[in-house]
Structure formats: structure tokens, C-alpha cells
Design a protein around this motif. Structure first.
Motif, PDB file in Angstrom:
ATOM      1  N   GLN A 326       1.186  -1.459  -0.110  1.00  0.00           N
ATOM      2  CA  GLN A 326       0.192  -0.083  -0.338  1.00  0.00           C
ATOM      3  C   GLN A 326       1.006   1.127  -0.015  1.00  0.00           C
ATOM      4  OE1 GLN A 326      -2.738   0.004   3.362  1.00  0.00           O
ATOM      5  NE2 GLN A 326      -3.534  -2.130   2.614  1.00  0.00           N
ATOM      6  N   VAL A 334      -1.364  -1.724 -11.207  1.00  0.00           N
ATOM      7  CA  VAL A 334      -1.891  -3.273 -10.959  1.00  0.00           C
ATOM      8  C   VAL A 334      -1.319  -4.314 -11.687  1.00  0.00           C
ATOM      9  CG1 VAL A 334      -3.583  -4.480 -10.455  1.00  0.00           C
ATOM     10  CG2 VAL A 334      -4.302  -2.066  -9.724  1.00  0.00           C
ATOM     11  N   THR A 337       1.872  -5.297 -10.158  1.00  0.00           N
ATOM     12  CA  THR A 337       2.096  -5.188  -8.721  1.00  0.00           C
ATOM     13  C   THR A 337       1.884  -6.935  -9.006  1.00  0.00           C
ATOM     14  OG1 THR A 337       1.568  -3.278  -7.999  1.00  0.00           O
ATOM     15  CG2 THR A 337       1.462  -4.290  -6.906  1.00  0.00           C
ATOM     16  N   THR A 380      -4.327  -8.614  -2.467  1.00  0.00           N
ATOM     17  CA  THR A 380      -4.645  -7.329  -2.189  1.00  0.00           C
ATOM     18  C   THR A 380      -5.473  -6.731  -3.234  1.00  0.00           C
ATOM     19  OG1 THR A 380      -3.730  -6.661  -0.029  1.00  0.00           O
ATOM     20  CG2 THR A 380      -4.671  -4.794  -0.466  1.00  0.00           C
ATOM     21  N   PRO A 381      -4.197  -5.981  -4.452  1.00  0.00           N
ATOM     22  CA  PRO A 381      -4.371  -5.494  -5.643  1.00  0.00           C
ATOM     23  C   PRO A 381      -5.886  -6.504  -5.972  1.00  0.00           C
ATOM     24  CG  PRO A 381      -2.118  -5.822  -5.052  1.00  0.00           C
ATOM     25  CD  PRO A 381      -2.557  -6.568  -4.560  1.00  0.00           C
ATOM     26  N   THR A 384      -8.504  -5.678  -4.333  1.00  0.00           N
ATOM     27  CA  THR A 384      -9.165  -4.053  -5.231  1.00  0.00           C
ATOM     28  C   THR A 384      -9.693  -3.493  -6.688  1.00  0.00           C
ATOM     29  OG1 THR A 384      -7.641  -3.093  -3.724  1.00  0.00           O
ATOM     30  CG2 THR A 384      -7.737  -1.400  -5.555  1.00  0.00           C
ATOM     31  N   ASN A 460      -1.758   1.659  -8.969  1.00  0.00           N
ATOM     32  CA  ASN A 460      -2.311   1.652  -7.889  1.00  0.00           C
ATOM     33  C   ASN A 460      -2.701   2.195  -7.264  1.00  0.00           C
ATOM     34  OD1 ASN A 460      -2.496  -1.212  -6.991  1.00  0.00           O
ATOM     35  ND2 ASN A 460      -0.288  -1.669  -6.144  1.00  0.00           N
ATOM     36  N   LEU A 463      -4.606   1.555  -3.487  1.00  0.00           N
ATOM     37  CA  LEU A 463      -3.882   0.854  -2.619  1.00  0.00           C
ATOM     38  C   LEU A 463      -2.791   1.724  -2.170  1.00  0.00           C
ATOM     39  CD1 LEU A 463      -2.245  -2.093  -3.681  1.00  0.00           C
ATOM     40  CD2 LEU A 463      -4.236  -1.851  -3.050  1.00  0.00           C
TER      41      LEU A 463
END
Length: 466
Positions: A326, A334, A337, A380-381, A384, A460, A463
């Protein structure tokens, strides 16, 4: 304008008491999914039951969680996210007390089923309040990130320590003060953090029956595959029936005005891609987390407590990597990542080829920790990506569907690779079995990195801390 900005800032910076309220429930739910694993033998001895019967204290919990997940989104729409989360905390606390005082194995299994039913809602509902939607993202402190992913790793080690100190009932009693404090803290959760009731929302009994039964059968079948073989009728029959019922639910949900779980949250191509990649990452991650403790105990002859302690660093690293993702990767897309996360997973999984019967346990723990660093860059990405195009009232459905995807993939991964490991180990020994399963997991992680090339190349920003 200033008032609106202040409101967003307050929503983004959750107070410690609120974070505790939203983290204690998921932590206990995940902890109890693995803490009983080391208590089967003591429970069998104390309650005068055989091991297969006591094994249902584990299977019953996991299957009940599958059923509970199917009802989570529907209940949240009908009564609101926050009331259902509080009710789940109360139910989980009471069922933990029932587990601790159970006089017979039958009573314990029943209490564990209640634990699973009530604990199922804690993770998806807490995540929807912790992270918000794609357009209203909230920050997560390092401590929160670590705690959220430490539960499964803590289970065996905490369970072993508690049993050694105070007996098997202590593994359930420990939940009570933590959960009671969470119930009190939940009264401080601002209602603005949680989606409220959806006007006109109705229950969908047919959909709940199809979805709940289908998911339970599928989870049961994949669980049986690892222990009884994939050719056994007790394995493939529930899997086939589960797939049929879940397919029927998909057809039902398209025609229903108020489906039990709204599948339209995954109608975007990026959402489907996020679910697919989530499934791949879950298979690679949970299969290794299951197999390595088995290898440590059977091939290297470490104790259950030592094997559990070897899992602890990965929980810490997972939480840190989630928060680091984050903070650090705000200028990375994204796509980049997630590919980076899968690349870490490929490298760390391939490193399992270096493990044999004489490898020090700290090296195994370090490799597990290195693998877990990828989770913060992948899960987490992906969550999201799935949440970003959705409305607030769709968050419960999306988080529930994401959790169901993780659970099915993890169960399937453990079942398939545990069966593979057992078969190879029987004929060629545990080291060859570990290396062959590592080869399969590495190839699957590499496939995930390739599929991730199709993710959007957007920044991203969802995040970032605000």
C-alpha cells in the motif's frame, strides 16, 4: 467541500479501537480453522472417541463456514453489515464457550458447527469495512496487516502451547476474552463505515439451498481427495453433485431479483480475471503451507509445536508485505504489482528444491516467509480490482464471492497436491515427493504470472494511504 473531505479522511484513518473490533473477529475465525489440528489426539483421549469421529470437529467447522459464507451477503443486505457483524461476534463467542464445556464429542462437533456458521461472516464483512470500496479506500496499519494474516499460521503453535499448559479446552476458552472485548469495541464502529440495509432486500431460500449445499459438497469432496484418493466414490461424487448444484445456482441467480449471492459483482472482465488469479495464488500458497509442516514432522521428525513455529514468520511477512504494498507501490500499476508478486512466488517455490531431510528448520521457515511476501503483492491488489467498479451495497457480495473463491481453491489445492505428495512419497520417499510437488506449484505460479499480463495497466492508487 471541506466537510466531505474531512469525512473521507476520518473514514480512511480508522481508530485503534475500531481496527481491533474489525480484526479480532477475522483473526479468531482463521485461528480456529487450524488450532484444533493439534488437539485431535488429546480430545479423542479425554472424550473417549476415535480419531475419525474427532476429525469432524475440523471438517464440521470448515463445512459450516462454507454454508455460512453463502448466507453472509444476503443477511448483510437484509439487516445491514454492522448488525450482522456484531451478531456473528456474539454467536462465535457463545459457541466457543459451548466448545470449551462440551461433555461429549457429539456436543463438541455441534458446537464447532455453530462456530463455523457464525465465524463465516466475520472475514468478508470486516474486510468490506476495513478496506472500503475502490473509490473510498481506507488505510491499514502494519499491526492490522500482520494480525489479519497471522491467524492460520498461529493456529498449530498456539494450540500446541495451550494444550501443553492447560489442556485442550483452553484452545476454545482463549477466544472468549478476545471476542468479548471485540464485541464491546464493535459498539465504537461508526455506522458510516458499513453499508446499511438494502431497500426491498429479500431472502432467497432456493438460492441459499442450492449455493450452500453445492459449496458444502464441493468443499467436502475436495477435502476427501487428499485423504482418500481422487478415484474414490466418496471424493468425486460430492464434487460432481456440488458442481451441478452451483451451476444450477448460477442459472437461478440470473433470473432472481434478489439472489442469495449477487454474481453480477463479477460480470466485469477484470473481476473475473481477479478471481481466477486469486484462485491460482490460493492453490500455490495453501498447498505448500499444508505440505511443509507434514514434511517437517514425518521426514525431519520435528514436533508439531516446532512445525507450527516454523509457520509464524510467514504470517508476519504477509502482513508487512500487505502494508508495504500500500505504501511503496503507489507508482506501480496493478499489472506490474501482481506480476511481481507471482514472480516472488515462483522464485521462492522453486527454492523448495533445496530442502531435504537434513535442511535446518530455519531455512524452511525462511522460504515459507519469502513465499508469503508475494501475498501482499497479489491478493490485496486483486481484491481492489474487483471492488473498484462496484457500488457500496455490492461490497458484501463481492467480498463474500472473493472469500468463497479463495476457500474452494485452497481446498482443491490442498487436496490435489496432498494426494500427489502422498502417492509419490509412498514409492519414492518424502524428499522426491516434496520436489515433485514443488515443481507443479512453481509451474502453476508461473502460469499465474503469465495470466496477470492481462490485468489493467492502471496505477495502484487504490492501495495508497490517505
Amino acid at each position: 467541500m471541506k466537510a466531505a473531505t474531512d469525512s473521507r479522511d476520518n473514514a480512511a484513518r480508522l481508530r485503534p479501537v475500531v481496527q481491533y473490533a474489525l480484526l479480532a473477529g477475522p483473526l479468531l475465525s482463521m485461528l480456529d480453522s487450524s488450532i484444533v489440528n493439534v488437539a485431535v489426539a488429546p480430545i479423542a483421549a479425554r472424550l473417549h472417541a476415535n480419531l475419525p469421529t474427532v476429525g469432524w470437529t475440523i471438517s464440521g467447522y470448515l463445512l459450516a463456514m462454507g454454508v455460512g459464507l453463502t448466507a453472509t451477503a444476503s443477511l448483510a443486505r437484509r439487516f445491514g453489515t454492522l448488525p450482522i457483524y456484531r451478531a456473528a461476534l456474539v454467536g462465535f463467542t457463545l459457541s466457543s464457550v459451548a466448545c470449551a464445556i462440551a461433555p461429549t464429542v457429539g456436543a463438541l462437533i455441534g458446537a464447532r458447527v455453530c462456530q463455523g456458521l457464525t465465524g463465516a461472516a466475520l472475514v468478508p464483512l470486516a474486510m468490506s469495512m476495513l478496506l472500503g470500496s475502490g473509490s473510498t479506500t481506507r488505510s491499514m496499519s502494519p499491526a492490522a496487516g500482520i494480525l489479519l494474516f497471522l491467524g492460520p499460521a498461529l493456529g498449530p503453535s498456539v494450540g500446541g502451547a495451550l494444550i501443553g499448559a492447560a489442556g485442550w479446552r483452553a484452545i476454545f476458552l482463549i477466544n472468549v476474552p478476545i471476542a468479548v472485548a471485540a464485541i464491546v469495541a464493535s459498539l465504537r464502529i461508526p455506522p458510516a463505515l458499513a453499508p446499511g440495509r438494502t431497500a426491498g432486500a429479500r431472502f432467497d431460500p432456493v438460492g441459499l439451498m442450492l449455493l450452500g449445499t453445492g459449496l458444502t459438497l464441493l468443499l467436502y469432496g475436495t477435502g476427501q481427495g487428499g485423504s482418500h484418493g481422487w478415484a474414490a466414490a466418496g471424493t468425486w461424487t460430492p464434487i460432481v453433485l456440488g458442481i451441478v448444484l452451483l451451476t444450477a445456482y448460477g442459472a437461478w441467480a440470473r433470473r432472481s431479483t434478489h439472489p442469495a449471492l449477487d454474481l453480477e459483482v463479477a460480470q466485469h472482465s477484470t473481476s473475473m480475471l481477479a478471481l481466477l488469479l486469486c484462485a491460482v495464488a490460493s492453490v500455490v500458497t495453501f498447498a505448500a503451507v499444508f505440505l511443509l509442516p507434514v514434511f517437517l514432522q514425518t521426514a525431519q521428525h520435528h514436533s508439531a509445536l516446532a512445525a507450527g513455529m516454523a509457520l509464524l514468520p510467514q504470517g508476519v511477512v504477509t502482513g508487512v508485505s500487505t502494508v508495504a504494498g500500500q505504501r511503496i507501490l503507489t507508482r506501480i500499476t496493478v499489472r506490474t504489482t501482481v506480476i511481481a508478486g507471482f514472480a516472488v512466488l515462483v522464485a521462492a517455490t522453486a527454492a523448495l528444491f533445496a530442502i531435504d531431510t537434513h535442511t535446518p528448520i530455519w531455512i524452511t521457515a525462511a522460504l515459507l516467509a519469502a513465499r508469503s511476501a508475494s501475498i501482499g503483492l497479489v491478493i490485496t491488489p486483486l481484491l481492489t480490482v474487483m471492488l473498484k467498479p462496484l457500488n457500496t451495497d455490492q461490497l458484501a457480495d463481492a467480498n463474500t464471492l472473493f472469500n468463497i473463491c479463495q476457500r474452494i481453491a485452497a481446498s482443491l489445492g490442498v487436496g490435489v497436491f496432498a494426494g500427489w505428495y502422498t502417492t509419490v512419497a509412498t514409492y519414492h520417499g518424502p524428499v522426491t515427493a516434496l520436489h515433485q510437488t514443488a515443481l507443479g506449484l512453481t509451474a502453476l505460479a508461473a502460469l499465474g504470472a503469465t495470466i496477470a499480463l492481462a490485468l489493467p495497466s492502471t496505477r495502484n492508487t487504490a492501495l495508497t494511504h490517505r
